[in-house]
Scaffold this active site. Structure first.
Site, PDB file in Angstrom:
ATOM      1  N   LYS A 184       0.856  -1.198   0.000  1.00 36.22           N
ATOM      2  CA  LYS A 184       0.000   0.000   0.000  1.00 36.22           C
ATOM      3  C   LYS A 184       0.885   1.238   0.000  1.00 36.22           C
ATOM      4  O   LYS A 184       1.776   1.380   0.847  1.00 36.22           O
ATOM      5  CB  LYS A 184      -0.878   0.026   1.252  1.00 36.22           C
ATOM      6  CG  LYS A 184      -2.182  -0.707   1.087  1.00 36.22           C
ATOM      7  CD  LYS A 184      -2.971  -0.654   2.363  1.00 36.22           C
ATOM      8  CE  LYS A 184      -3.956   0.487   2.409  1.00 36.22           C
ATOM      9  NZ  LYS A 184      -4.777   0.441   3.637  1.00 36.22           N
TER      10      LYS A 184
HETATM   11  C1  E4P Z   1      -8.081   0.507   4.344  1.00 31.74           C
HETATM   12  O1  E4P Z   1      -7.387   0.188   3.415  1.00 31.74           O
HETATM   13  C2  E4P Z   1      -8.117   1.886   4.864  1.00 31.74           C
HETATM   14  O2  E4P Z   1      -6.872   2.245   5.385  1.00 31.74           O
HETATM   15  C3  E4P Z   1      -9.220   1.998   5.891  1.00 31.74           C
HETATM   16  O3  E4P Z   1     -10.404   1.500   5.327  1.00 31.74           O
HETATM   17  C4  E4P Z   1      -9.430   3.413   6.402  1.00 31.74           C
HETATM   18  O4  E4P Z   1     -10.596   3.451   7.187  1.00 31.74           O
HETATM   19  P1  E4P Z   1     -10.957   4.681   8.148  1.00 31.74           P
HETATM   20  O5  E4P Z   1     -11.195   5.876   7.308  1.00 31.74           O
HETATM   21  O6  E4P Z   1     -12.190   4.232   8.881  1.00 31.74           O
HETATM   22  O7  E4P Z   1      -9.770   4.861   9.063  1.00 31.74           O
END
Ligand code: E4P
Length: 214
Positions: free
Chosen positions: A83
């Protein structure tokens, strides 16, 4: 449609897996920081549990650092996806890692333009954040629809969408209706999806009526 668990917690991941709701896992530094143990060890344990893609986020913000970290994370397991934040250096790193056969997810996407750039850079996945847009009174679902149309209308862009920052059961239903490729869902929302008061009332009524046969 694939459903991933948006968590670094092994108990939550195992519970989702038992229900067929763990086609993959997404983590981020915030989710990993909630767990006990060392960053790499936590990811290793998740990879032992899950055969699908496990997304692990880099912390570097310069392209050389991102590539270096990405290569190291990719050594953890064959199913690790790197990522990378949606910044110019991140896009440069995506191209390098792609040329080495390492899958990437460009994360923190908040506009269709960003999704186009990430797809053109060769990202395996683009990761728009719904809930965080809703938080600032923008329409996260609307953005997902636009990004989906772009990718459907341009099949040369071989990028899959992972809808992230999902906060409600309604997000899951709307995204499924749209035909979004992958939804990464926190375990709280998975539990909310399962519940309905009429189901509970129905079970209670059937149990009461069945007492007659005992
Ligand atoms: C996943 O890949 C993301 O980092 C995550 O869904 C972020 O979620 P949030 O906005 O609830 O922290």
């Amino acid at each position: 449609m694939d459903i991933y668990v948006d968590s670094a917690n092994l108990t939550e991941i195992r519970q989702a897996k038992e229900l067929g709701l763990a086609d993959g896992v997404t983590t981020n530094p915030t989710l990993i920081a909630k767990e006990r143990g060392e960053f790499t060890e936590i990811l290793k344990d998740i990879c032992k549990e899950i055969s699908g893609p496990v997304h692990a986020e880099v912390l570097s913000l310069d392209s050389d650092g991102i590539v270096r970290e990405g290569r190291e994370l990719a050594k953890i397991s064959d199913n690790i996806v790197i990522k990378i934040p949606m910044i110019k250096d991140g896009l440069k790193a995506v191209r390098v890692l792609k040329s080495e056969g390492i899958d990437t997810n460009v994360t923190l996407i908040f506009s269709a333009g960003q999704a186009i750039l990430a797809a053109k850079a060769g990202a395996t996945y683009v990761c728009p954040f719904l809930g965080r847009l809703d938080d600032i009174s923008h329409d996260g679902l609307d953005l997902l629809g636009v990004i989906r149309s772009i990718l459907v209308n341009n099949p040369d862009l071989e990028t899959r969408i992972i809808a992230a920052s999902i906060r409600t059961p309604n997000h899951v239903v709307e995204l499924s209706t749209m035909g979004v490729d992958i939804l990464t869902v926190p375990s709280k929302v998975l539990s909310q999806l399962e519940k309905h008061p009429l189901t509970d009332i129905g079970i209670e009524a059937f149990a009461k009526d069945a007492e007659k046969f005992k």
